[in-house]
Design an enzyme around this catalytic site. Sequence first.
Site, PDB file in Angstrom:
ATOM      1  N   TYR A 196      23.882  15.581 -47.685  1.00  0.00           N
ATOM      2  CA  TYR A 196      23.969  15.595 -48.700  1.00  0.00           C
ATOM      3  C   TYR A 196      24.256  16.978 -49.141  1.00  0.00           C
ATOM      4  CZ  TYR A 196      19.185  15.733 -49.614  1.00  0.00           C
ATOM      5  OH  TYR A 196      17.743  16.493 -50.006  1.00  0.00           O
ATOM      6  N   GLY A 197      23.284  18.212 -48.971  1.00  0.00           N
ATOM      7  CA  GLY A 197      23.589  19.402 -49.454  1.00  0.00           C
ATOM      8  C   GLY A 197      24.184  20.882 -48.235  1.00  0.00           C
ATOM      9  N   THR A 198      23.477  21.715 -48.443  1.00  0.00           N
ATOM     10  CA  THR A 198      23.898  23.122 -47.814  1.00  0.00           C
ATOM     11  C   THR A 198      23.859  22.837 -46.488  1.00  0.00           C
ATOM     12  OG1 THR A 198      21.418  23.373 -47.659  1.00  0.00           O
ATOM     13  CG2 THR A 198      22.963  24.189 -49.690  1.00  0.00           C
ATOM     14  N   LEU A 199      22.971  21.793 -45.776  1.00  0.00           N
ATOM     15  CA  LEU A 199      23.273  21.624 -44.466  1.00  0.00           C
ATOM     16  C   LEU A 199      24.827  20.947 -44.089  1.00  0.00           C
ATOM     17  CD1 LEU A 199      19.918  20.321 -43.428  1.00  0.00           C
ATOM     18  CD2 LEU A 199      21.124  22.318 -42.312  1.00  0.00           C
ATOM     19  N   GLU A 234      13.505  21.789 -44.179  1.00  0.00           N
ATOM     20  CA  GLU A 234      13.281  20.801 -45.207  1.00  0.00           C
ATOM     21  C   GLU A 234      11.916  21.054 -46.069  1.00  0.00           C
ATOM     22  OE1 GLU A 234      15.889  20.222 -46.884  1.00  0.00           O
ATOM     23  OE2 GLU A 234      17.468  20.242 -45.684  1.00  0.00           O
TER      24      GLU A 234
END
Length: 174
Positions: free
Chosen positions: A18-21, A93
Amino acid sequence: MIDSNFLNENPLHRIFVYGTLKRGEPNHKLIQDATNGYAKFLGIAKTTSSYPLIIATKYNIPFLLKKPGIGHHVIGEIYDVDSKMLTRLDELEEHPNFYERTEEDVLMATESKLKSNGNFEEIGSLTKAWIYFLPKFKATLLERPMYESYSNEGDHGLKYGENDVSTATVEDVL
């Protein structure tokens, strides 16, 4: 093509990012790098529960807080990854010491179906996927703006900032 012996020895794991990936975001190169393992993009997904997706710390990191029922049904991407890639993602993570990876239901749809009909509820199929949550956090984080979808280029103006030493510490959010 992947041979079946490979899959028997190295099963695939479904993940929701959902983010920087996500594609086009600062850490997506990790998923693209085959030396980290196998990853295949499957489509766009939306959480079936609402969660607070916030941006915090001096590094502007997107966090999905483990607080169901608050925030939005978060939109992200679904990948099938092998065990090697999952291990690499766990390292990034800092699972289980920082983020905690839990398996949740999400609605998944292909990009082409979404373009023709943007309603997840009508076209999405339910699947389970691993999601990285921040399980423990300062209550004040719930006062921050909450997002349905993250982009480093978003209107929020909060650019993700990597640090050579560490991206964030537990103390930044606890």
